[in-house]
Design a protein around this motif. Structure first.
Motif, PDB file in Angstrom:
ATOM      1  N   THR A 204       1.922  -5.827   4.476  1.00 46.90           N
ATOM      2  CA  THR A 204       0.721  -6.577   4.485  1.00 46.90           C
ATOM      3  C   THR A 204      -0.032  -6.127   3.467  1.00 46.90           C
ATOM      4  OG1 THR A 204       1.102  -6.491   6.902  1.00 46.90           O
ATOM      5  CG2 THR A 204      -1.154  -7.015   6.073  1.00 46.90           C
ATOM      6  N   TYR A 205      -0.220  -4.901   3.104  1.00 46.94           N
ATOM      7  CA  TYR A 205      -1.236  -4.530   2.010  1.00 46.94           C
ATOM      8  C   TYR A 205      -0.595  -5.059   0.588  1.00 46.94           C
ATOM      9  CZ  TYR A 205      -3.783  -1.705  -1.322  1.00 46.94           C
ATOM     10  OH  TYR A 205      -4.646  -1.308  -2.354  1.00 46.94           O
ATOM     11  N   ALA A 206       0.623  -5.434   0.499  1.00 47.02           N
ATOM     12  CA  ALA A 206       1.325  -5.716  -0.697  1.00 47.02           C
ATOM     13  C   ALA A 206       0.943  -7.157  -0.856  1.00 47.02           C
ATOM     14  CB  ALA A 206       2.684  -5.512  -0.762  1.00 47.02           C
ATOM     15  N   ARG A 207       0.989  -7.933   0.228  1.00 46.99           N
ATOM     16  CA  ARG A 207       0.816  -9.438   0.302  1.00 46.99           C
ATOM     17  C   ARG A 207      -0.702  -9.606  -0.060  1.00 46.99           C
ATOM     18  NH1 ARG A 207       3.496 -10.341   4.644  1.00 46.99           N
ATOM     19  NH2 ARG A 207       1.562 -10.048   5.969  1.00 46.99           N
ATOM     20  N   ALA A 208      -1.472  -8.987   0.363  1.00 46.64           N
ATOM     21  CA  ALA A 208      -2.839  -9.179   0.293  1.00 46.64           C
ATOM     22  C   ALA A 208      -3.353  -8.879  -1.360  1.00 46.64           C
ATOM     23  CB  ALA A 208      -3.850  -8.418   1.145  1.00 46.64           C
ATOM     24  N   THR A 209      -2.616  -7.800  -1.711  1.00 47.81           N
ATOM     25  CA  THR A 209      -3.061  -7.397  -3.210  1.00 47.81           C
ATOM     26  C   THR A 209      -2.235  -7.995  -4.300  1.00 47.81           C
ATOM     27  OG1 THR A 209      -1.669  -5.504  -2.853  1.00 47.81           O
ATOM     28  CG2 THR A 209      -3.971  -5.298  -2.383  1.00 47.81           C
ATOM     29  N   GLY A 210      -1.245  -8.869  -4.138  1.00 48.31           N
ATOM     30  CA  GLY A 210      -0.427  -9.290  -4.959  1.00 48.31           C
ATOM     31  C   GLY A 210       0.410  -8.422  -5.621  1.00 48.31           C
ATOM     32  N   VAL A 211       1.026  -7.383  -5.114  1.00 49.73           N
ATOM     33  CA  VAL A 211       2.119  -6.638  -5.588  1.00 49.73           C
ATOM     34  C   VAL A 211       3.458  -6.778  -4.879  1.00 49.73           C
ATOM     35  CG1 VAL A 211       0.261  -5.091  -6.496  1.00 49.73           C
ATOM     36  CG2 VAL A 211       1.214  -4.487  -4.419  1.00 49.73           C
ATOM     37  N   GLU A 214       7.751  -2.508  -3.202  1.00 52.46           N
ATOM     38  CA  GLU A 214       8.079  -1.530  -3.915  1.00 52.46           C
ATOM     39  C   GLU A 214       7.047  -0.878  -4.637  1.00 52.46           C
ATOM     40  OE1 GLU A 214      11.430  -3.913  -2.755  1.00 52.46           O
ATOM     41  OE2 GLU A 214       9.611  -4.549  -4.101  1.00 52.46           O
ATOM     42  N   GLN A 215       5.973  -1.611  -4.972  1.00 55.16           N
ATOM     43  CA  GLN A 215       4.823  -1.115  -5.863  1.00 55.16           C
ATOM     44  C   GLN A 215       3.806  -0.616  -4.911  1.00 55.16           C
ATOM     45  OE1 GLN A 215       4.399  -4.670  -8.178  1.00 55.16           O
ATOM     46  NE2 GLN A 215       4.761  -3.516 -10.074  1.00 55.16           N
ATOM     47  N   ALA A 216       3.587  -0.897  -3.633  1.00 58.71           N
ATOM     48  CA  ALA A 216       2.720  -0.789  -2.597  1.00 58.71           C
ATOM     49  C   ALA A 216       2.517   0.632  -2.212  1.00 58.71           C
ATOM     50  CB  ALA A 216       2.895  -1.478  -1.230  1.00 58.71           C
ATOM     51  N   PRO A 217       1.339   1.147  -2.188  1.00 58.72           N
ATOM     52  CA  PRO A 217       1.323   2.499  -1.805  1.00 58.72           C
ATOM     53  C   PRO A 217       1.751   3.060  -0.366  1.00 58.72           C
ATOM     54  CG  PRO A 217      -1.089   1.570  -2.135  1.00 58.72           C
ATOM     55  CD  PRO A 217       0.074   0.481  -1.948  1.00 58.72           C
ATOM     56  N   SER A 218       1.872   4.377  -0.361  1.00 53.97           N
ATOM     57  CA  SER A 218       2.505   4.806   0.929  1.00 53.97           C
ATOM     58  C   SER A 218       1.487   4.423   2.215  1.00 53.97           C
ATOM     59  CB  SER A 218       2.762   6.148   0.885  1.00 53.97           C
ATOM     60  OG  SER A 218       1.465   6.998   0.938  1.00 53.97           O
ATOM     61  N   PRO A 219       1.904   4.518   3.216  1.00 53.78           N
ATOM     62  CA  PRO A 219       0.916   4.437   4.472  1.00 53.78           C
ATOM     63  C   PRO A 219      -0.273   5.342   4.484  1.00 53.78           C
ATOM     64  CG  PRO A 219       3.188   3.910   5.185  1.00 53.78           C
ATOM     65  CD  PRO A 219       3.250   4.519   3.668  1.00 53.78           C
ATOM     66  N   LYS A 220       0.079   6.653   4.021  1.00 51.63           N
ATOM     67  CA  LYS A 220      -1.138   7.485   3.854  1.00 51.63           C
ATOM     68  C   LYS A 220      -1.855   7.252   2.821  1.00 51.63           C
ATOM     69  CE  LYS A 220      -1.751  12.564   3.241  1.00 51.63           C
ATOM     70  NZ  LYS A 220      -2.428  12.305   2.172  1.00 51.63           N
ATOM     71  N   LYS A 231      -9.286   5.434  -4.370  1.00 55.08           N
ATOM     72  CA  LYS A 231      -9.612   3.996  -4.745  1.00 55.08           C
ATOM     73  C   LYS A 231      -8.426   3.100  -4.412  1.00 55.08           C
ATOM     74  CE  LYS A 231     -12.077   5.401  -8.821  1.00 55.08           C
ATOM     75  NZ  LYS A 231     -12.199   5.752 -10.279  1.00 55.08           N
ATOM     76  N   GLY A 232      -8.765   1.797  -4.412  1.00 54.26           N
ATOM     77  CA  GLY A 232      -7.902   0.594  -3.994  1.00 54.26           C
ATOM     78  C   GLY A 232      -8.634  -0.342  -3.456  1.00 54.26           C
ATOM     79  N   ASN A 233      -7.747  -1.319  -2.877  1.00 60.30           N
ATOM     80  CA  ASN A 233      -8.467  -2.586  -1.964  1.00 60.30           C
ATOM     81  C   ASN A 233      -8.547  -2.043  -0.697  1.00 60.30           C
ATOM     82  OD1 ASN A 233      -8.786  -4.956  -0.724  1.00 60.30           O
ATOM     83  ND2 ASN A 233      -7.682  -6.101  -2.415  1.00 60.30           N
ATOM     84  N   LYS A 234      -9.992  -1.759  -0.393  1.00 60.46           N
ATOM     85  CA  LYS A 234     -10.223  -1.283   0.856  1.00 60.46           C
ATOM     86  C   LYS A 234     -10.170  -2.287   2.136  1.00 60.46           C
ATOM     87  CE  LYS A 234     -13.951   1.118   3.428  1.00 60.46           C
ATOM     88  NZ  LYS A 234     -15.247   1.757   3.141  1.00 60.46           N
ATOM     89  N   SER A 235     -10.580  -3.255   1.714  1.00 59.52           N
ATOM     90  CA  SER A 235     -10.458  -4.529   2.927  1.00 59.52           C
ATOM     91  C   SER A 235      -8.958  -4.817   3.166  1.00 59.52           C
ATOM     92  CB  SER A 235     -11.078  -5.818   2.159  1.00 59.52           C
ATOM     93  OG  SER A 235     -10.700  -6.375   0.896  1.00 59.52           O
ATOM     94  N   ALA A 236      -8.107  -4.688   2.063  1.00 62.28           N
ATOM     95  CA  ALA A 236      -6.654  -4.946   2.283  1.00 62.28           C
ATOM     96  C   ALA A 236      -6.059  -3.856   2.979  1.00 62.28           C
ATOM     97  CB  ALA A 236      -6.140  -5.233   0.824  1.00 62.28           C
TER      98      ALA A 236
END
Length: 374
Positions: A204-211, A214-220, A231-236
């Motif tokens: 879900t985070y990857a889809r919202a941020t366009g990455v 595999e490039q998405a951050p860990s759940p933590k 730092k990052g896309n807080k709303s996503a």
């Protein structure tokens, strides 16, 4: 004898796709430091050697002989026979592996295997969330008590277990509490696990941020982004955990429709509950819309977030009132508010699994004296 005062020792294991966590329990308490070893998920020979080595190392640290081995292992499996089937998270297991009988021969003691969701729920019912909530009710002067519990684990997968009046409900095919196979509210063509796991948050985070995933951050990391400490896309990040909460809330509402009890959440993602628990409980309290346009609650009971102080106090207060018995001078205390609560593990997931495994083994040994029945 209650497991909380039993002096027998049982060796335990919480088996995951990445790591195996070994321990030993006496009187519902771990008596040695946890031993964590890599699972070698793709190599059966190494994986089995790790299990034997882990239990051997734990056994060497014990003050006296354990009476059994009891542990959590992923399914599908024939748990009563100790045979593990084809596993997704441990792909080395294929075609049926008689893990229980192997360990019985190696260690010369009874071996009991169950699903991690089952043992998590059992441990929380014995020494965790269930007695915690009933203790709060007693302190508050409420006559209300709970005897049924649904335990959910959120991590690599989405697991569940059901306990009713002190008994772990396993089903006829060792397949009770398989909440991961409920329908995914946000994508009805998929099962709930695809919306209620580590990979769901990352997708879900990857889809919202366009990455890419595999490039998405860990759940933590996504949690810390959502909390504003990284730092990052807080709303996503918030939306990713909110979506997971909605899927879990829908699945849990369906489960509690049949079980009618409290619910406790554990697993690796449980630590991020501040970002998903409100959405989860909100989904459970959301109404159905009927053909006449009227909205009615989807559950008989109102659901409270017991990690929220205001909701917890309201849950404990209830609706206690005194009513008169018809054609009598007597009165009776009545609480008309049917309610349930959802909260986070009080033991920690691995310890809850260990306590559940311990109690399950002792109950089985006591019920089948002189046998190795699982």
């Amino acid at each position: 004898m209650k497991s909380g005062s039993d002096q027998r020792i049982v060796m335990t294991l919480d088996a995951g796709g990445t790591n195996f966590v070994f321990s030993a329990v006496k009187a519902n308490e771990e008596i040695v430091p946890q031993l964590t070893m890599p699972s070698h998920a793709h190599d059966l020979t190494q994986c089995l050697a790790t299990i034997v080595k882990g239990f051997s190392e734990i056994k060497s640290k014990l003050p006296y002989e354990p009476v059994a081995i009891s542990f959590a292992f992923p399914g599908p499996a024939d748990y009563p026979k100790g045979i593990i089937g084809d596993l997704g998270n441990l792909p080395a297991f294929r075609g049926g592996v008689a893990l229980g009988p192997m360990l019985e021969e190696r260690f010369k003691m009874p071996v009991f295997i169950n699903n991690d969701g089952d043992l998590f729920a059992y441990g929380e019912s014995i020494a965790g969330f269930l007695p915690y909530v009933n203790g709060l009710l007693e302190t508050a002067g409420s006559p209300k008590r709970y005897e049924n519990l649904v335990g959910l684990t959120l991590g690599t997968g989405f697991g569940g277990g059901i306990v009713s009046k002190g008994e772990l409900f396993l089903g006829d095919n060792s397949s009770a509490g398989e909440v991961w196979l409920l329908r995914n509210k946000l994508d009805p063509a998929m099962n709930a696990e695809e919306g209620a796991s580590i990979r769901a948050v990352q997708k879900t985070y990857a889809r919202a941020t366009g990455v890419s995933v595999e490039q998405a951050p860990s759940p933590k990391d996504i949690y810390e982004i959502g909390m504003g400490t990284q730092k990052g896309n807080k709303s996503a990040a918030i939306a990713a955990y909110h979506g997971m909460g909605e899927v879990v809330g829908d699945a849990l509402a369906n489960t509690l429709t049949l079980i009618d009890g409290l619910a406790v959440i554990g697993g690796g993602v449980a630590g991020a509950h501040s970002l998903f628990l409100t959405a989860l409980v909100g989904e459970m309290n959301a109404p159905y819309v009927f053909p006449d346009g009227q909205k009615r609650p989807r559950l008989v009971s109102k659901v409270y977030n017991l990690e929220d102080e205001r909701e917890r106090l309201e849950f404990l207060r209830g609706g206690k009132t005194t009513i008169r018995i018809p054609q009598s001078e007597r009165t009776i205390v009545y609480d008309p508010i049917r309610r349930t609560g959802v909260g986070i593990t009080r033991l920690g997931t691995s310890k809850a699994v260990s306590v559940g495994a311990y109690a399950f083994a002792l109950n089985a040994l006591d019920a089948h004296t002189g046998t190795h029945a699982r």
